[in-house]
Design an enzyme around this catalytic site. Structure first.
Site, short mmCIF file in Angstrom:
data_model
loop_
_atom_site.label_atom_id
_atom_site.label_comp_id
_atom_site.label_asym_id
_atom_site.label_seq_id
_atom_site.Cartn_x
_atom_site.Cartn_y
_atom_site.Cartn_z
N HIS A 22 -13.16 -24.36 -8.10
CA HIS A 22 -13.13 -25.19 -7.07
C HIS A 22 -14.40 -24.80 -6.07
O HIS A 22 -14.69 -25.55 -5.04
CB HIS A 22 -11.84 -24.92 -6.39
CG HIS A 22 -11.10 -26.17 -5.96
ND1 HIS A 22 -11.51 -27.53 -6.37
CD2 HIS A 22 -9.97 -26.32 -5.03
CE1 HIS A 22 -10.66 -28.35 -5.76
NE2 HIS A 22 -9.90 -27.49 -4.80
N ASN A 66 -8.54 -28.10 1.70
CA ASN A 66 -7.65 -29.40 2.21
C ASN A 66 -8.11 -29.63 3.55
O ASN A 66 -7.71 -30.52 4.05
CB ASN A 66 -6.36 -28.78 2.12
CG ASN A 66 -5.66 -28.81 0.64
OD1 ASN A 66 -6.94 -28.77 -0.37
ND2 ASN A 66 -4.65 -28.38 0.38
N ASP A 91 -17.00 -29.80 -6.90
CA ASP A 91 -16.47 -29.63 -8.29
C ASP A 91 -15.79 -31.00 -8.76
O ASP A 91 -14.93 -31.62 -7.83
CB ASP A 91 -15.54 -28.41 -8.54
CG ASP A 91 -14.24 -28.74 -7.48
OD1 ASP A 91 -14.31 -28.84 -6.31
OD2 ASP A 91 -13.13 -28.92 -8.08
N ASN A 112 -8.90 -33.20 -2.78
CA ASN A 112 -8.23 -32.77 -1.54
C ASN A 112 -9.60 -32.42 -0.39
O ASN A 112 -9.38 -33.09 0.71
CB ASN A 112 -7.27 -31.72 -1.51
CG ASN A 112 -6.00 -32.23 -2.03
OD1 ASN A 112 -5.79 -33.31 -2.10
ND2 ASN A 112 -5.43 -31.22 -2.66
#
Length: 189
Positions: A22, A66, A91, A112
């Site tokens: 991520h 997020n 990513d 997100n």
């Protein structure tokens, strides 16, 4: 075509996440900050690690994935940067490790970080650099997958894609996105 003034790497802050899939956006921006001699430093008003080289702003939101939009919107407002002058590096599950693709606009594809940036900017019309990390095969495994480090061969492929993306950054920064896209999409598949 507008030139890119803000490059945002997406990831999660802290050592627990540093090597996870991520954080591929952070990996590229870390290298770019060295190339541009623009060290990243904590900047509270941008909720980020922030660096600047002339008109180029580099950002790694420290808000966790997020809530990335909070940081991006803060910098964009402060420096009057338009959405089409922003490149978000992230990513991408839908591309294999080693692939890298530019894209202008579009949805968030379940990412997100992109979802929050889209909401904070009020438009999808910003550039994305999608760094392939592959997909675990089942939707239920995605969260666990993105929060784990890639296997050695995956990391090597991702690193090559990042190198290819950095090779075309002079074109990106000069506003020659079509040329950068053609070169990158040919090399990093």
């Amino acid at each position: 075509m507008a030139s890119i003034r803000l490059i945002v790497g997406l990831g999660n802050p802290g050592p627990d996440y540093a090597a996870t899939r991520h954080n591929a956006g952070f990996w590229l921006v870390d290298l770019l900050s060295r190339q541009q001699h623009a060290p990243l430093r904590a900047e509270g008003k941008f909720f980020s690690l922030y660096g600047r080289a002339g008109e180029l702003h580099l950002l790694e939101p420290q808000t966790f994935m997020n809530a990335s939009g909070k940081a991006v919107a803060a910098v964009a407002r402060f420096y009057k940067i338009q959405p089409d002058e922003i490149l978000v590096v992230h990513d991408e599950l839908d591309l294999p490790p080693g692939a890298a693709k530019f894209k202008l606009g579009g949805g968030h594809g379940g990412h997100n970080g992109l979802r929050d940036i889209l909401s904070a900017l009020g438009t999808p019309d910003f550039w994305r650099l999608r760094l392939g990390i592959g997909h675990p095969g089942h939707k239920a495994e995605v969260v666990n997958f993105v929060l784990k480090p890639p296997r050695k061969e995956e990391q090597d492929a991702i690193d090559r894609a990042i190198d290819h993306a950095l090779d075309v950054m002079p074109d990106v920064l000069a506003g020659r996105l079509p040329e950068a896209m053609q070169t990158l999409h040919t090399r990093a598949k």
